[in-house]
Write a protein that holds these residues in place. Structure first.
Motif, mmCIF file in Angstrom:
data_model
loop_
_atom_site.group_PDB
_atom_site.id
_atom_site.type_symbol
_atom_site.label_atom_id
_atom_site.label_comp_id
_atom_site.label_asym_id
_atom_site.label_seq_id
_atom_site.Cartn_x
_atom_site.Cartn_y
_atom_site.Cartn_z
ATOM 1 N N GLY A 1 -5.280 -22.361 4.725
ATOM 2 C CA GLY A 1 -5.655 -22.656 6.100
ATOM 3 C C GLY A 1 -4.464 -22.979 6.985
ATOM 4 N N ILE A 2 -3.315 -23.224 6.370
ATOM 5 C CA ILE A 2 -2.097 -23.567 7.105
ATOM 6 C C ILE A 2 -1.032 -22.491 6.957
ATOM 7 C CG2 ILE A 2 -0.255 -25.273 7.353
ATOM 8 C CD1 ILE A 2 -2.962 -26.316 8.199
ATOM 9 N N PHE A 3 -0.920 -21.942 5.745
ATOM 10 C CA PHE A 3 0.149 -20.980 5.445
ATOM 11 C C PHE A 3 -0.456 -19.620 5.083
ATOM 12 C CE2 PHE A 3 1.496 -25.232 4.101
ATOM 13 C CZ PHE A 3 2.638 -25.398 4.877
ATOM 14 N N ALA A 4 -0.069 -18.588 5.812
ATOM 15 C CA ALA A 4 -0.517 -17.237 5.490
ATOM 16 C C ALA A 4 0.069 -16.809 4.149
ATOM 17 C CB ALA A 4 -0.090 -16.262 6.591
ATOM 18 N N ASP A 5 -0.771 -16.211 3.306
ATOM 19 C CA ASP A 5 -0.323 -15.759 1.981
ATOM 20 C C ASP A 5 0.505 -16.856 1.311
ATOM 21 O OD1 ASP A 5 0.007 -14.116 -0.167
ATOM 22 O OD2 ASP A 5 1.295 -12.651 0.834
ATOM 23 N N PRO A 6 -0.102 -18.018 1.063
ATOM 24 C CA PRO A 6 0.665 -19.204 0.684
ATOM 25 C C PRO A 6 1.365 -19.122 -0.668
ATOM 26 C CG PRO A 6 -1.678 -19.598 0.393
ATOM 27 C CD PRO A 6 -1.552 -18.292 1.117
ATOM 28 N N HIS A 7 0.893 -18.244 -1.575
ATOM 29 C CA HIS A 7 1.510 -18.154 -2.896
ATOM 30 C C HIS A 7 2.660 -17.143 -2.934
ATOM 31 C CE1 HIS A 7 -1.389 -20.856 -4.672
ATOM 32 N NE2 HIS A 7 -2.362 -20.159 -4.145
ATOM 33 N N ARG A 8 3.063 -16.676 -1.761
ATOM 34 C CA ARG A 8 4.175 -15.726 -1.681
ATOM 35 C C ARG A 8 5.399 -16.414 -1.087
ATOM 36 N NH1 ARG A 8 6.349 -11.826 1.985
ATOM 37 N NH2 ARG A 8 4.896 -12.473 3.618
ATOM 38 N N LEU A 9 6.544 -16.208 -1.740
ATOM 39 C CA LEU A 9 7.805 -16.697 -1.188
ATOM 40 C C LEU A 9 8.202 -15.797 -0.031
ATOM 41 C CD1 LEU A 9 10.338 -18.531 -1.357
ATOM 42 C CD2 LEU A 9 11.295 -16.854 -2.966
ATOM 43 N N ASP A 10 8.414 -16.373 1.141
ATOM 44 C CA ASP A 10 8.756 -15.609 2.341
ATOM 45 C C ASP A 10 9.811 -16.394 3.116
ATOM 46 O OD1 ASP A 10 8.949 -14.146 4.643
ATOM 47 O OD2 ASP A 10 6.879 -14.461 5.305
ATOM 48 N N VAL A 11 11.085 -16.070 2.882
ATOM 49 C CA VAL A 11 12.166 -16.828 3.511
ATOM 50 C C VAL A 11 12.233 -16.586 5.009
ATOM 51 C CG1 VAL A 11 13.532 -16.898 1.388
ATOM 52 C CG2 VAL A 11 13.895 -15.026 3.036
ATOM 53 N N GLU A 12 11.468 -15.623 5.511
ATOM 54 C CA GLU A 12 11.400 -15.387 6.955
ATOM 55 C C GLU A 12 10.114 -15.958 7.554
ATOM 56 O OE1 GLU A 12 14.055 -11.458 7.787
ATOM 57 O OE2 GLU A 12 12.009 -11.074 7.100
ATOM 58 N N ARG A 13 9.411 -16.786 6.790
ATOM 59 C CA ARG A 13 8.177 -17.390 7.276
ATOM 60 C C ARG A 13 8.450 -18.113 8.589
ATOM 61 N NH1 ARG A 13 3.480 -18.393 4.691
ATOM 62 N NH2 ARG A 13 4.430 -17.833 2.682
ATOM 63 N N GLY A 14 7.542 -17.960 9.532
ATOM 64 C CA GLY A 14 7.719 -18.584 10.840
ATOM 65 C C GLY A 14 7.392 -20.059 10.813
ATOM 66 N N ASP A 15 6.241 -20.429 11.349
ATOM 67 C CA ASP A 15 5.827 -21.826 11.374
ATOM 68 C C ASP A 15 5.667 -22.326 9.936
ATOM 69 O OD1 ASP A 15 5.018 -24.241 12.427
ATOM 70 O OD2 ASP A 15 2.908 -23.682 12.421
ATOM 71 N N ASN A 16 6.366 -23.410 9.613
ATOM 72 C CA ASN A 16 6.377 -23.871 8.223
ATOM 73 C C ASN A 16 6.287 -25.400 8.175
ATOM 74 O OD1 ASN A 16 6.705 -24.268 5.490
ATOM 75 N ND2 ASN A 16 8.639 -23.181 5.322
ATOM 76 N N PRO A 17 5.109 -25.956 8.447
ATOM 77 C CA PRO A 17 4.961 -27.421 8.453
ATOM 78 C C PRO A 17 4.773 -27.990 7.048
ATOM 79 C CG PRO A 17 2.869 -26.430 9.018
ATOM 80 C CD PRO A 17 3.849 -25.283 8.829
ATOM 81 N N HIS A 18 5.693 -27.644 6.131
ATOM 82 C CA HIS A 18 5.530 -28.114 4.746
ATOM 83 C C HIS A 18 5.697 -29.632 4.676
ATOM 84 C CE1 HIS A 18 9.659 -29.245 3.647
ATOM 85 N NE2 HIS A 18 10.091 -28.209 4.345
ATOM 86 N N ILE A 19 5.162 -30.212 3.626
ATOM 87 C CA ILE A 19 5.283 -31.661 3.425
ATOM 88 C C ILE A 19 5.845 -31.933 2.024
ATOM 89 C CG2 ILE A 19 3.669 -32.516 5.140
ATOM 90 C CD1 ILE A 19 1.458 -32.441 3.147
ATOM 91 N N ALA A 20 6.860 -31.167 1.662
ATOM 92 C CA ALA A 20 7.488 -31.331 0.350
ATOM 93 C C ALA A 20 8.118 -32.712 0.189
ATOM 94 C CB ALA A 20 8.550 -30.250 0.138
ATOM 95 N N PHE A 21 8.490 -33.353 1.301
ATOM 96 C CA PHE A 21 9.079 -34.691 1.227
ATOM 97 C C PHE A 21 8.065 -35.786 1.514
ATOM 98 C CE2 PHE A 21 12.780 -31.984 2.271
ATOM 99 C CZ PHE A 21 13.582 -32.301 1.187
ATOM 100 N N GLY A 22 6.794 -35.432 1.490
ATOM 101 C CA GLY A 22 5.766 -36.412 1.784
ATOM 102 C C GLY A 22 5.457 -36.454 3.269
#
Length: 401
Positions: free
Chosen positions: A323-344
């Motif tokens: 719902g947030i990331f298009a094709d979320p299981h694909r690595l895409d280094v050119e991904r545009g909007d990327n509101p990841h929360i890897a750091f919490g």
């Protein structure tokens, strides 16, 4: 591989299996798709806990003041380890205002400006390690020769830990950040760590250096934090700086080596953007982190979490939310909007995020510059991955060039 089972009352028994490579935990994928707020039971501890997986819900829990970390102290919440990793007084198990006070002290140590000031030193360390690795020629273990030594040296210099002690601290790290060692073994290591950093604090109190721990020791002398808080902060900074950075950076480089079409898109201009996608994509840990306790009934998604109940969030699952990331299981280094929360997110957003980002950027840039034809020296299926650990990563990363 053991299977996740569910009891009749919808409590999922989750053994947190060891996974190879960058495989994403299928249990998290299933919950994200079918049951985004679910009840789980892990290998250790008592009772059950809620597990929240969707991006919006994870952010809500992580930022809500009615979910308490401090309330987990001395409570045997169901857990993936037989021991609590952090020492008493740690920033991870406090709430405001104590957390606010500790976070302010750490923020002064890990400001983006200070991190940038040590970037040049980190770049020199990276160049020295890679030049040394190149001398005997390929193959080489990139984790053992580069990502591990670099992460150890950077955090140890920042913390004022003398070089002769690095291997000793490394051995403590292997036990404390493991799910395969007993509580007695972990308690023994904690006692040694407490004694070590207490003695180091006394030395730095008498002869302070330009390092993070000296600053924290001065804060203790000024009455801004207790002895227990000082030691706990030192342990979490040192061990995470060694272990999490080593493994995550190794995983990132492995991801690029096994996705050549993505690696070809990474250059100096796109590096930082690519690193953010790697933080989103790489499943850097096993299972879940620290729990929280709801202090009152709170509605999350379609579920009401009752006051007194334990709750975990999965930042890994949230970073794969379709719902947030298009094709979320694909690595895409050119991904545009990327509101990841890897750091919490929220109050407990990682205090060392700027440092971890900088180290990842330096390591990947240096590797691609020194070895533009770097490749795996074995087939991916021949790689050996760590077992029974909190942070995921390769035992070694064989490469050739």
């Amino acid at each position: 591989m053991s299977r996740v089972q569910s009891t009749s009352d919808r409590v999922h028994l989750w053994p947190v299996d060891d996974l190879d490579g960058l495989a994403f935990d299928p249990f998290l994928t299933r919950l994200l798709d079918e049951e985004p707020v679910a009840r789980i039971r892990l290998r250790f501890g008592e009772g059950d806990a809620w597990l929240v997986t969707r991006h919006e819900d994870v952010r809500a829990v992580a930022s809500h003041s009615r979910f308490s970390r401090a309330a987990t102290v001395d409570r045997p919440v169901t857990s993936m380890t037989p021991h609590v990793v952090g020492l008493p007084g740690g920033i991870g198990r406090t709430d405001p205002p104590d957390h606010t006070r500790l976070r302010r002290l750490l923020s002064q140590s890990f400001t983006p400006r200070r991190v940038e000031a040590i970037r040049q030193r980190t770049e020199r360390i990276a160049d020295e390690l890679l030049q040394r690795m190149a001398v005997p020629g390929p193959p080489a273990d990139l984790a053992g020769s580069f990502t591990g030594p670099l992460s150890t040296q950077v955090i140890s210099e920042l913390m004022g830990v003398p070089r002769p002690d690095w291997s000793r601290v490394h051995s403590w790290r292997q036990i404390l950040l493991s799910s395969n060692h007993s509580r007695a073994e972990a308690d023994a290591v904690k006692a040694e760590l407490r004694q070590y950093f207490a003695e180091l604090a006394e030395r730095l109190d008498a002869a302070p250096g330009d390092d993070v721990f000296s600053g924290l020791v001065a804060a203790r002398a000024a009455g801004e934090l207790s002895q227990a808080e000082l030691i706990s902060l030192a342990v979490i900074l040192q061990l995470n700086g060694m272990d999490a950075v080593r493994n995550n950076s190794s995983n990132m480089i492995y991801a690029l080596l096994t996705h050549p079409e993505q690696r070809a898109l990474v250059d100096d201009g796109s590096l930082n953007h690519a690193v953010e996608e790697l933080f989103r994509y790489v499943p850097h840990r096993n299972g879940v982190g620290l729990p929280r306790i709801a202090t009152e009934d709170i509605r999350i998604g379609d579920v009401t979490i009752g006051g007194g109940e334990a709750v975990y969030v999965s930042y890994l699952a949230a970073n794969r939310d379709p719902g947030i990331f298009a094709d979320p299981h694909r690595l895409d280094v050119e991904r545009g909007d990327n509101p990841h929360i890897a750091f919490g997110h929220g109050t407990h957003f990682c205090a060392g995020a700027a440092l971890a980002r900088m180290e990842a950027q330096v390591m990947i840039s240096a590797v691609l510059r020194h070895f533009p034809r770097l490749r795996l020296a074995c087939r991916p299926e021949e790689m050996r991955w760590r077992r029974g650990t909190i942070n995921r990563g390769p035992e070694s990363l064989p490469v050739a060039w």
